[in-house]
Motif scaffolding. Structure first.
Motif, PDB file in Angstrom:
ATOM      1  N   LEU A 140     -39.291  55.607  -2.207  1.00 50.49           N
ATOM      2  CA  LEU A 140     -38.409  56.892  -2.332  1.00 50.49           C
ATOM      3  C   LEU A 140     -37.429  57.345  -0.701  1.00 50.49           C
ATOM      4  O   LEU A 140     -36.843  57.975  -1.250  1.00 50.49           O
ATOM      5  CB  LEU A 140     -39.894  57.934  -2.674  1.00 50.49           C
ATOM      6  CG  LEU A 140     -41.161  58.255  -3.825  1.00 50.49           C
ATOM      7  CD1 LEU A 140     -41.509  59.353  -3.613  1.00 50.49           C
ATOM      8  CD2 LEU A 140     -39.429  58.497  -4.777  1.00 50.49           C
ATOM      9  N   ARG A 141     -38.341  57.028  -0.686  1.00 48.70           N
ATOM     10  CA  ARG A 141     -37.724  57.047   1.300  1.00 48.70           C
ATOM     11  C   ARG A 141     -36.631  55.793   1.631  1.00 48.70           C
ATOM     12  O   ARG A 141     -35.470  55.764   2.311  1.00 48.70           O
ATOM     13  CB  ARG A 141     -38.553  56.046   2.606  1.00 48.70           C
ATOM     14  CG  ARG A 141     -39.969  57.880   2.674  1.00 48.70           C
ATOM     15  CD  ARG A 141     -38.915  59.093   3.150  1.00 48.70           C
ATOM     16  NE  ARG A 141     -38.704  58.566   4.378  1.00 48.70           N
ATOM     17  CZ  ARG A 141     -39.330  59.410   5.452  1.00 48.70           C
ATOM     18  NH1 ARG A 141     -40.307  59.838   5.333  1.00 48.70           N
ATOM     19  NH2 ARG A 141     -38.279  59.452   6.703  1.00 48.70           N
ATOM     20  N   ASP A 142     -36.626  54.805   0.298  1.00 48.88           N
ATOM     21  CA  ASP A 142     -35.644  53.764   0.527  1.00 48.88           C
ATOM     22  C   ASP A 142     -35.349  52.725   1.852  1.00 48.88           C
ATOM     23  O   ASP A 142     -34.570  52.265   1.826  1.00 48.88           O
ATOM     24  CB  ASP A 142     -34.053  54.791  -0.237  1.00 48.88           C
ATOM     25  CG  ASP A 142     -32.953  53.868  -0.221  1.00 48.88           C
ATOM     26  OD1 ASP A 142     -33.252  52.467  -0.569  1.00 48.88           O
ATOM     27  OD2 ASP A 142     -32.224  53.639   0.076  1.00 48.88           O
ATOM     28  N   ILE A 162     -42.632  64.772  -0.405  1.00 48.36           N
ATOM     29  CA  ILE A 162     -41.667  64.802   0.563  1.00 48.36           C
ATOM     30  C   ILE A 162     -40.764  63.604   0.892  1.00 48.36           C
ATOM     31  O   ILE A 162     -39.713  63.928   1.728  1.00 48.36           O
ATOM     32  CB  ILE A 162     -42.984  64.612   1.799  1.00 48.36           C
ATOM     33  CG1 ILE A 162     -43.126  66.097   2.062  1.00 48.36           C
ATOM     34  CG2 ILE A 162     -41.964  64.410   3.678  1.00 48.36           C
ATOM     35  CD1 ILE A 162     -44.719  65.831   3.128  1.00 48.36           C
ATOM     36  N   ALA A 163     -41.049  62.388   0.790  1.00 44.76           N
ATOM     37  CA  ALA A 163     -40.683  61.032   0.540  1.00 44.76           C
ATOM     38  C   ALA A 163     -39.539  61.181  -0.465  1.00 44.76           C
ATOM     39  O   ALA A 163     -38.578  60.737  -0.153  1.00 44.76           O
ATOM     40  CB  ALA A 163     -41.675  59.946   0.196  1.00 44.76           C
ATOM     41  N   LYS A 164     -39.503  61.416  -1.852  1.00 42.21           N
ATOM     42  CA  LYS A 164     -38.387  62.243  -2.333  1.00 42.21           C
ATOM     43  C   LYS A 164     -37.015  62.787  -2.029  1.00 42.21           C
ATOM     44  O   LYS A 164     -36.106  61.928  -1.581  1.00 42.21           O
ATOM     45  CB  LYS A 164     -38.742  62.435  -3.441  1.00 42.21           C
ATOM     46  CG  LYS A 164     -37.501  62.713  -4.487  1.00 42.21           C
ATOM     47  CD  LYS A 164     -37.902  63.017  -6.449  1.00 42.21           C
ATOM     48  CE  LYS A 164     -39.004  62.030  -6.450  1.00 42.21           C
ATOM     49  NZ  LYS A 164     -39.115  62.903  -7.652  1.00 42.21           N
ATOM     50  N   ALA A 165     -37.505  63.919  -1.388  1.00 41.63           N
ATOM     51  CA  ALA A 165     -36.867  65.048  -0.331  1.00 41.63           C
ATOM     52  C   ALA A 165     -36.029  64.010   0.776  1.00 41.63           C
ATOM     53  O   ALA A 165     -35.057  64.022   1.014  1.00 41.63           O
ATOM     54  CB  ALA A 165     -37.407  66.452   0.000  1.00 41.63           C
ATOM     55  N   LEU A 166     -36.955  63.185   1.312  1.00 39.18           N
ATOM     56  CA  LEU A 166     -36.542  62.657   2.744  1.00 39.18           C
ATOM     57  C   LEU A 166     -35.579  61.452   2.601  1.00 39.18           C
ATOM     58  O   LEU A 166     -34.283  61.474   3.161  1.00 39.18           O
ATOM     59  CB  LEU A 166     -37.204  62.071   3.688  1.00 39.18           C
ATOM     60  CG  LEU A 166     -38.410  63.508   4.398  1.00 39.18           C
ATOM     61  CD1 LEU A 166     -39.448  62.410   5.103  1.00 39.18           C
ATOM     62  CD2 LEU A 166     -37.491  63.435   5.392  1.00 39.18           C
ATOM     63  N   LEU A 195     -47.494  57.326 -11.336  1.00 38.41           N
ATOM     64  CA  LEU A 195     -46.384  57.107  -9.254  1.00 38.41           C
ATOM     65  C   LEU A 195     -45.002  57.005 -10.328  1.00 38.41           C
ATOM     66  O   LEU A 195     -45.476  56.178 -11.102  1.00 38.41           O
ATOM     67  CB  LEU A 195     -47.311  55.400  -9.088  1.00 38.41           C
ATOM     68  CG  LEU A 195     -48.496  56.086  -8.061  1.00 38.41           C
ATOM     69  CD1 LEU A 195     -49.092  55.007  -7.911  1.00 38.41           C
ATOM     70  CD2 LEU A 195     -48.562  57.278  -7.426  1.00 38.41           C
ATOM     71  N   LYS A 196     -44.512  57.055  -9.949  1.00 35.99           N
ATOM     72  CA  LYS A 196     -43.373  56.712  -9.892  1.00 35.99           C
ATOM     73  C   LYS A 196     -42.272  55.485  -9.335  1.00 35.99           C
ATOM     74  O   LYS A 196     -42.085  55.317  -8.371  1.00 35.99           O
ATOM     75  CB  LYS A 196     -41.719  57.992  -9.878  1.00 35.99           C
ATOM     76  CG  LYS A 196     -42.318  59.026 -10.951  1.00 35.99           C
ATOM     77  CD  LYS A 196     -40.963  60.144 -10.729  1.00 35.99           C
ATOM     78  CE  LYS A 196     -41.854  61.430 -11.170  1.00 35.99           C
ATOM     79  NZ  LYS A 196     -40.779  62.103 -11.404  1.00 35.99           N
ATOM     80  N   LEU A 197     -42.537  54.052 -10.093  1.00 29.61           N
ATOM     81  CA  LEU A 197     -41.867  53.241  -9.483  1.00 29.61           C
ATOM     82  C   LEU A 197     -40.808  52.587 -10.089  1.00 29.61           C
ATOM     83  O   LEU A 197     -41.414  51.144 -11.191  1.00 29.61           O
ATOM     84  CB  LEU A 197     -43.087  52.260  -8.983  1.00 29.61           C
ATOM     85  CG  LEU A 197     -44.409  52.713  -8.175  1.00 29.61           C
ATOM     86  CD1 LEU A 197     -45.081  51.640  -7.904  1.00 29.61           C
ATOM     87  CD2 LEU A 197     -43.558  52.070  -6.518  1.00 29.61           C
ATOM     88  N   PRO A 198     -39.881  52.866 -11.050  1.00 36.21           N
ATOM     89  CA  PRO A 198     -38.900  52.416 -11.680  1.00 36.21           C
ATOM     90  C   PRO A 198     -38.443  50.651 -11.235  1.00 36.21           C
ATOM     91  O   PRO A 198     -38.075  49.830 -12.069  1.00 36.21           O
ATOM     92  CB  PRO A 198     -38.176  53.386 -11.956  1.00 36.21           C
ATOM     93  CG  PRO A 198     -38.177  54.327 -11.068  1.00 36.21           C
ATOM     94  CD  PRO A 198     -39.577  54.406 -10.277  1.00 36.21           C
TER      95      PRO A 198
END
Length: 709
Positions: free
Chosen positions: A418-420, A351-355, A442-445
């Protein structure tokens, strides 16, 4: 303090309703829907959701379920759709077109009567069924008097084809005489985006947005698999259901051969009695020689042996889920291959990535301006949360999180990135943090990680602390030792401009979190005391409670300062400050040292800030209940309408906020510290991931305010 918030002008009521529809199958309209729903819940008051037609059968509509759960809509399921596809098909077969539209319109108007705004989502396309074509949705949008937001699918098409499709769409919109909010071209290959935007003619009546493809959004998650197959969960961590499936592998061979085929992101499908494959899959999690799989799906209605289940249960932090289904392996594999990626209400990462994707490519401010009708002073919790996130995104701040190894902190950091919303630095042992990130999948690059024990900044920070505290007999060696502590290191990052704010307390005590700030950052000019407030998010409004966390027994001068700071904080966050100074009596009726203290605090606060609407002493019922207020304080501007509540001492404030939180189901965001030169905020050790996200966002806004001219 800058009391003119940039968000006040956005706090207005949107009256025009929106109808989102795809122009063909696989448009990805659900992610556009999600971003628009976020905007509406922040600016449109009480929002409803409506679909003109849903599929027949016992299965509930996925989009309605998703929206109803995520936004906690207090609407019956049946109120959120017009009719089912079987009924619609029967009406169309007998050419009763008008009857179908009347049924949809009647259901829509019934819903609209109780909502200030309704978001409509067009029917899904089904091959060979003309009722689901675009012109049907265009007619419905007209009948419901909605602004249309068509979504053109961009996948697999070159720019010339997309421009031709856009031209055809404009012609259809003109023929149907639709009012259009905007058009979105969704899922465009990243290599085409800029040239497509350059080729668009934006001089028309509505804006056209291009949203790039995001491959990870097109991959199903374990949650999608589990929901579609009705799978049983054999592992205990629901967070693992958010993991994406990149490939699926049927494991019917011996373990050595099986391991040669394992790839990162695999869903391993194997019979439930294959203990060897199950154990090998579990071991890949602990091995650096094999990639991490995304999940394990056991087939054939065969549960793991008790010993194997005990092993799974004992792993605890297993980053992937173990699922089970009744069907055989071949049937299961065929079913899995047909499952599409869908948004799931509990998949916070997707959801955060899509938003983040949509909000970075569609100008929400422009859309709002096209929808605005009249100003409103209402501030619901959803409006509050939406406003805060948009404000934080508008001028990104750098927030340091000292508890970098804590799982809740890492999950919150992922959502925020992800929500920037902000830049984030995690403090702690880097190898341990990176390992934890990998273990949690998790994805935290882009996250920064600093180990205070080895950082090259440690001597600089130690020298700064020594210079600031040597009058307290602090020596450099002591200062250097203290800089190995994450709270002190994070505080010096803020003090010396390496970060804008800090949030801690998920693991550490309040004293450990805020003591360095008291020593180094200190109070801002004009603030005589550091205090705290909680934002109390009730069902239909947001209140401010202070001080509930810092000052045990403030005197009259301190109580006045707390009230002034709380009023200014409320205004910063778009809450009109109507300040009630609370006591055990109302007006002039009571006597005693405690009530006299409040009475004197009111006098001091009014003298210092005559612009504030501030009254007291008053009891809580007089502050919130208009009927009681008319009796006890007739003619008061605050009584019965208070938004800011100042408690006479910490005992009263802390117990009251917890009582309200637990008895009413209110969400308490805080404590938020006020009065410091730069923002440092404390978390409860029982905080949730959502609490951390909200506190970081509020800290970022405080940082914006502290930097304002």
């Amino acid at each position: 303090m800058n009391t003119s918030s940039p968000m006040i002008e956005q706090q207005s009521l949107i009256s025009q309703n929106i109808y989102i529809t795809g122009t063909d199958r696989n448009s990805g309209k659900s992610i556009i829907m999600l971003a628009i729903m976020e905007m509406l819940t922040g600016h449109a008051g009480k929002v409803g959701f409506f679909r003109p037609i849903i599929q027949s059968g016992d299965k509930l509509d996925e989009l309605i379920q998703f929206i109803q759960f995520r936004y906690q809509l207090d609407l019956p399921y049946e109120a959120m759709y017009g009719c089912k596809s079987q009924e619609a098909s029967e009406l169309l077969a007998t050419e009763q077109y008008d009857e179908l539209h009347k049924i949809i319109l009647a259901k829509y108007r019934a819903l609209k009567a109780s909502r200030e705004h309704v978001l409509c989502i067009g029917s899904d396309y089904r091959h060979g069924d003309s009722m689901f074509e675009f012109d049907f949705n265009a007619q419905v949008a007209n009948n419901l008097d909605c602004l249309m937001l068509p979504v053109i699918p961009g996948g697999g098409l070159d720019n010339l084809q997309l421009l031709n499709n856009l031209a055809s769409l404009k012609l259809e919109l003109h023929e149907h005489d639709n009012a259009v909010l905007a058009v979105a071209i969704n899922g465009v290959a990243s290599t085409q985006v800029e040239t497509l935007r350059a080729g668009l003619n934006q001089a028309g009546d509505f804006p056209i947005y291009v949203v790039p493809a995001e491959p990870s959004l097109e991959k199903p998650t374990l949650g999608n698999i589990a929901q579609a197959l009705g799978a049983k969960l054999f592992s205990s961590d629901n967070n693992a259901l958010g993991r994406e499936i990149h490939h699926y592998k049927v494991a019917a061979m011996l373990v050595p051969d099986f391991l040669d085929y394992v790839q990162a992101g695999d869903l391993i499908i194997t019979p439930g009695d294959r203990a060897d494959i199950i154990l090998a899959s579990l071991l890949t999690y602990h091995s650096t020689n094999y990639p991490q799989i995304s999940g394990l799906l056991l087939t054939g209605h065969q549960e793991p042996a008790p010993q194997v289940q005990a092993l799974i249960d004992g792993l605890g932090d297993l980053p992937f889920a173990v699922l089970g289904v009744d069907t055989d392996t071949f049937t299961t594999a065929m079913q899995v291959s047909q499952i599409p990626a869908r948004l799931h209400s509990q998949d916070d990462r997707k959801i955060a990535k899509a938003l983040g994707l949509v909000e970075n490519n569609i100008d929400m401010s422009e859309l709002r301006q096209r929808l605005l009708a009249k100003a409103s002073h209402k501030m619901t919790p959803l409006m509050f949360e939406y406003d805060m996130l948009q404000r934080a995104k508008a001028r990104k701040q750098h927030i340091v999180l000292p508890e970098g190894t804590e799982e809740r902190i890492l999950r919150a950091a992922e959502i925020l990135l992800l929500r920037d919303v902000v830049r984030i630095t995690l403090l702690g042992n880097e190898a341990e943090i990176r390992q934890k990130i990998q273990a949690l999948a998790l994805k935290l690059p882009d996250v920064d990680v600093i180990d205070p024990m080895t950082s090259e900044l440690r001597p600089l920070f130690a020298q700064a602390y020594y210079e600031a505290r040597k009058h307290k007999n602090v020596i450099y060696a002591t200062a250097f030792d203290l800089m190995g502590d994450v709270s002190y290191f994070g505080t010096l990052m803020i003090h010396l401009g390496f970060a804008n704010g800090m949030v801690s307390g998920a693991v550490h005590s309040t004293q450990h979190t805020i003591r360095p700030a008291f020593e180094i950052i200190k109070t801002k000019p004009g603030a005589s005391i550091v205090s705290s407030i909680f934002f109390m998010c009730l069902e239909d409004r947001v209140l401010v409670y202070g001080d509930c966390a810092v000052n045990p027994n403030p005197n009259a001068e301190e109580l006045a300062a707390i009230a002034i700071s709380a009023a200014d904080t409320a205004r910063e966050f778009n809450i009109e400050p109507l300040v009630a100074m609370l006591s055990y009596s109302t007006g002039d009726s009571g006597k005693g040292e405690a009530v006299d203290k409040v009475r004197e605090a009111v006098r001091i606060a009014r003298e210092l800030r005559p612009d504030l609407k501030l009254e007291g002493p008053m009891q809580y019922d007089a502050a919130v209940d208009s009927g009681v207020a008319k009796t006890k304080l007739p003619g008061s501007e605050v009584a019965g309408r208070a938004t800011v509540f100042i408690f006479p001492d910490l005992n009263t404030g802390n117990n009251t906020y917890k009582a309200v939180q637990r008895s009413s189901g209110a969400i308490a965001v805080g404590p938020i510290l006020q009065g410091l030169n730069k923002p440092v905020n404390d978390l409860s050790r029982g905080c949730t991931v959502a609490d951390i996200v909200n506190t970081v966002i509020i800290t970022a806004i405080q940082a914006q305010e502290s930097d304002a001219p």
